[in-house]
Design an enzyme around this catalytic site. Structure first.
Site, PDB file in Angstrom:
ATOM      1  N   ASP A 136      12.025   7.406  -2.542  1.00 61.06           N
ATOM      2  CA  ASP A 136      13.196   6.276  -2.014  1.00 61.06           C
ATOM      3  C   ASP A 136      14.137   6.895  -1.706  1.00 61.06           C
ATOM      4  O   ASP A 136      15.320   5.745  -0.967  1.00 61.06           O
ATOM      5  CB  ASP A 136      13.597   5.829  -4.037  1.00 61.06           C
ATOM      6  CG  ASP A 136      13.974   7.051  -4.985  1.00 61.06           C
ATOM      7  OD1 ASP A 136      13.681   8.257  -4.548  1.00 61.06           O
ATOM      8  OD2 ASP A 136      14.734   6.280  -5.791  1.00 61.06           O
ATOM      9  N   ASP A 182       4.557   0.214   5.564  1.00 61.34           N
ATOM     10  CA  ASP A 182       5.211  -1.333   6.249  1.00 61.34           C
ATOM     11  C   ASP A 182       6.857  -0.960   6.405  1.00 61.34           C
ATOM     12  O   ASP A 182       7.153  -1.872   7.509  1.00 61.34           O
ATOM     13  CB  ASP A 182       5.146  -2.015   5.127  1.00 61.34           C
ATOM     14  CG  ASP A 182       3.170  -2.838   5.441  1.00 61.34           C
ATOM     15  OD1 ASP A 182       2.601  -2.151   5.890  1.00 61.34           O
ATOM     16  OD2 ASP A 182       2.902  -3.194   3.909  1.00 61.34           O
TER      17      ASP A 182
END
Length: 326
Positions: free
Chosen positions: A199, A227
């Site tokens: 994260d 992505d």
């Protein structure tokens, strides 16, 4: 010695960009034979199977495979195809090219994604009308195999090490095992393996993509984070990938079928052609692979460009320009 390449166009723009990449492979100095096979939504509608057995067997027996895209049947196609080549790592470079309107033009990151387990291992259950479960799989052996590949990868490029994206502060047993196994192999090889919480990585990458070079990831994290990186370099239409096994490999663009433009002849073939360049390098044709990379980079910089990059060129126009540079 002849090298057998299986070609699977699949669905949507796969039927336009894969033939473009095959033209490029045919133009280089390599003794290739091409075996065409089918997979995806169209063959499911025709035969009742998204991945016919003869396609699976052909891929398993070949030296390498070039694959386009599958639509609704993607999971039923690409996961078994990766199994067919014995793929244990998915290599996903995310690089901004000159001439492309990139959010972060300084981005140049390679993701090495574990390709056999994690939450993509397929262990899901619907236990009741209210409850479904998913079992995550992490083994030391698969994590160490990925780590050895990562060490070889950075050593071949004269790099000192790589980063390891994980969430071991929460998933202590699974991501903890993954992180410890990867770091342990790197340390034994005398390489740096800096851990970064995934994260935190997702925050840091857009702010300063130069902080990362090669990132080793568990399966799901590698899928999502690569992505994210695609958004920094101009989109999924520019990302190639390689699924590497011990003796076989599968190469595919990261983009999907793009049904909104399929059949119009305007799909950008760059990601598929660069995937073909990775195929060349994997098979030992380093000079040819470098030439294809350079040709694509030149066309992206100078044009012609397809509509996704602000131009009005067709797939055929871009392919011809790459071939001319070769």
């Amino acid at each position: 010695m002849t090298t057998d390449i299986v070609v699977i166009e699949g669905d949507g723009i796969g039927r336009e960009v894969v033939p473009a990449a095959v033209e490029v492979l045919e133009a280089v100095d390599a003794d290739f034979t091409f075996t065409h096979a089918e997979a995806g939504d169209a063959v499911l509608a025709e035969t009742g199977e998204a991945l016919p057995r003869e396609t699976y067997d052909a891929v398993q027996a070949a030296d390498a495979t070039l694959f386009g895209a599958a639509g609704e049947t993607a999971a039923d196609v690409i996961l078994p195809l990766r199994e067919a080549v014995g793929s244990f790592v998915n290599v996903r470079p995310a690089r901004a090219y000159p001439g492309v309107d990139a959010l972060r033009p300084e981005t140049d990151v390679v993701f090495l994604r574990e390709n056999t387990e994690g939450v993509y291992a397929g262990h899901e259950d619907r236990l009741s009308d209210d409850l479904s479960t998913l079992t995550r799989v992490t083994t030391t052996s698969a994590s160490e195999r990925l780590a050895r590949f990562a060490c070889d990868y950075v050593e071949e490029r004269d790099m000192d090490g790589f980063q390891v994206a994980h969430k071991a502060n929460v998933m202590r047993e699974t991501d903890g095992r993954f992180r410890d196994a990867v770091v342990g192999v790197a340390e034994a090889r005398g390489l740096d393996a800096d851990g970064v919480l995934m994260d935190a990585f997702a925050t840091r990458l857009p702010l300063d993509p130069t902080a990362f070079d090669v990132v080793v990831c568990p399966n799901l994290a590698g899928d999502v984070l690569s992505d994210l990186a695609a958004g920094l370099v101009g989109g999924l239409g520019l990302l190639p990938s390689a699924n590497i096994g011990a003796d076989n490999a599968l190469f595919e663009p990261v983009h999907g079928t793009a049904p909104d433009i399929a059949g119009q002849g305007v799909a950008n073939p760059a990601a598929t052609i660069v995937s073909a360049a990775m195929l060349l390098e994997h098979l030992g044709h380093d000079e040819a692979g470098a030439a294809v990379h350079a040709a694509v980079e030149g066309v992206l910089a100078d044009g012609p460009r397809t509509p996704d990059l602000g131009g009005d060129a067709s797939t055929e126009d871009v392919t011809a320009a790459v071939l001319e540079r070769l």
